[in-house]
Design a protein around this motif. Structure first.
Motif, short mmCIF file in Angstrom:
data_model
loop_
_atom_site.label_atom_id
_atom_site.label_comp_id
_atom_site.label_asym_id
_atom_site.label_seq_id
_atom_site.Cartn_x
_atom_site.Cartn_y
_atom_site.Cartn_z
N GLU A 146 -1.17 12.89 2.04
CA GLU A 146 -1.57 11.76 2.90
C GLU A 146 -0.75 10.52 2.54
N GLN A 147 -0.61 10.26 1.25
CA GLN A 147 0.18 9.12 0.79
C GLN A 147 1.65 9.28 1.17
N PHE A 148 2.20 10.47 0.93
CA PHE A 148 3.62 10.70 1.17
C PHE A 148 3.96 10.52 2.65
N PHE A 149 3.20 11.16 3.53
CA PHE A 149 3.54 11.10 4.94
C PHE A 149 3.18 9.77 5.57
N ALA A 150 2.19 9.06 5.01
CA ALA A 150 1.94 7.69 5.47
C ALA A 150 3.14 6.80 5.18
N ALA A 151 3.75 7.01 4.02
CA ALA A 151 4.90 6.18 3.63
C ALA A 151 6.17 6.57 4.36
N THR A 152 6.39 7.86 4.60
CA THR A 152 7.66 8.32 5.18
C THR A 152 7.66 8.37 6.69
N SER A 153 6.49 8.33 7.32
CA SER A 153 6.42 8.55 8.76
C SER A 153 5.80 7.40 9.54
N SER A 154 5.28 6.39 8.86
CA SER A 154 4.58 5.30 9.55
C SER A 154 5.15 3.96 9.12
N VAL A 155 5.16 3.02 10.06
CA VAL A 155 5.59 1.65 9.75
C VAL A 155 4.41 0.69 9.75
N ALA A 156 3.20 1.24 9.79
CA ALA A 156 2.00 0.41 9.84
C ALA A 156 1.80 -0.34 8.52
N VAL A 157 1.68 -1.65 8.60
CA VAL A 157 1.35 -2.50 7.46
C VAL A 157 0.43 -3.62 7.96
N PRO A 158 -0.36 -4.20 7.05
CA PRO A 158 -0.44 -3.90 5.62
C PRO A 158 -1.09 -2.54 5.37
N ARG A 159 -0.68 -1.91 4.26
CA ARG A 159 -1.25 -0.61 3.89
C ARG A 159 -1.78 -0.70 2.46
N PRO A 160 -3.11 -0.72 2.31
CA PRO A 160 -3.67 -0.74 0.95
C PRO A 160 -3.38 0.58 0.22
N ILE A 161 -3.06 0.48 -1.05
CA ILE A 161 -2.94 1.66 -1.90
C ILE A 161 -4.29 1.84 -2.60
N VAL A 162 -5.01 2.86 -2.20
CA VAL A 162 -6.35 3.11 -2.72
C VAL A 162 -6.33 4.37 -3.55
#
Length: 308
Positions: A146-162
């Motif tokens: 989930e973390q990897f593909f959120a970072a590599t495939s999405s430009v949505a920000v802000p993105r909290p790291i939980v």
């Protein structure tokens, strides 16, 4: 502002390289099969399966594999098979100007840390402190993907790291600062000191994590960074996990954080799931983030990728 590579999409090509220590062929093949099951194409560097003692190939050969992936217009993601040792040896053979003109997603941790930070500093591209090829397998925690593909495939920000619920982030030194994230594996970062690839922490949020080292060795590396001025220059500290790090003389890793990082007075949170731990946050190095250490919150303010 750092250069962001193009986002990863289903059907894109992943370039596999071995930049440090060798990895067994059957492991590499199984992980490649898993990548393909996710709908990704794969190309393999010439020396991915190499083994020359504790290195996969010569430094120049490993560097040539990496440069070949940057030169291949079909490759969207460069994924090292593992870390190990020896990644710093390839750095003198890299063409950082060419890489800047041909940015790709580069992901990894462990000894790949030295490459990630060098690319961010010398090519101005955002890199990703996240998964290696060895992590693409059945049974990997869904959090990691989930973390990897959120970072590599999405430009949505802000993105909290939980962090996962069982691993809450902990405020160690209150404060609220913003800056690009740099860092990663403590041993690897310390090894860059005094070289042309020495980590630059000025105005940055410094990530640190480690594996297998006894805590008295962790203390030694922290002292090296302190004496080199790396804590003077940084804005805040992300004290990641010290995975399988034995206590020494009754002192734990938590004690080391409390006794040697907290007194530095920089906004600090600890317990961040990253690197060698079971759970791995995807942290874009070189991208702007906010560290609210008072509330133990980390929020990415810039994406790791772009849609072009």
């Amino acid at each position: 502002m750092a250069i962001k590579p193009l986002a990863l999409q289903r059907g894109d090509t992943v370039g596999i390289v071995t930049l440090g220590s060798p990895l067994a062929a059957e492991t590499i093949n199984a992980r490649i099969a898993y990548l393909r099951s996710l709908g990704l194409n794969v190309v393999v560097g010439r020396h991915v399966y190499g083994a020359n003692g504790f290195l996969a190939a010569s430094a120049q050969e490993r560097a040539e594999d990496l440069m070949g992936m940057f030169a291949d217009p079909a490759v969207r993601l460069i994924l090292p098979s593992r870390g190990g040792v020896g990644v710093e040896g390839i750095l003198p053979y890299l063409d950082f100007r060419f890489i800047r003109m041909n940015p790709k997603i580069v992901s990894g941790y462990s000894d790949i840390t030295v490459l990630l930070n060098a690319l961010t500093q010398l090519s101005d591209i955002v890199t990703l402190h996240s998964l290696l090829l060895i992590d693409f397998k059945p049974g990997t925690p869904p959090y990691n993907f989930e973390q990897f593909f959120a970072a590599t495939s999405s430009v949505a920000v802000p993105r909290p790291i939980v962090n996962p619920p069982a691993l809450p982030l902990v405020s160690k030194v209150p404060g609220n600062v913003s800056g690009p994230i740099v860092g990663g594996n403590l041993t690897s970062l310390t090894g860059t000191l005094g070289t042309p690839f020495e980590i630059d922490t000025r105005g940055k949020i410094l990530l640190l994590e480690e594996v297998h080292e006894p805590v008295n060795t962790v203390y030694r590396y922290l002292e090296q960074l302190r004496l080199a001025g790396k804590f003077d220059d940084c804005r805040g500290i992300l004290a990641g996990q010290c995975t399988d790090c034995p206590d020494a003389y009754g002192v734990s890793y938590s004690d080391v954080v409390d006794n040697y990082i907290v007194p530095l007075g920089k906004p600090t949170i600890s317990g961040l799931a990253s690197g060698h731990g079971e759970y791995k946050a995807a942290l874009p190095l070189g991208a702007l983030a906010n560290l609210n250490a008072t509330e133990a919150e980390l929020t990415l303010l810039e994406p790791a990728v772009t849609y072009g």
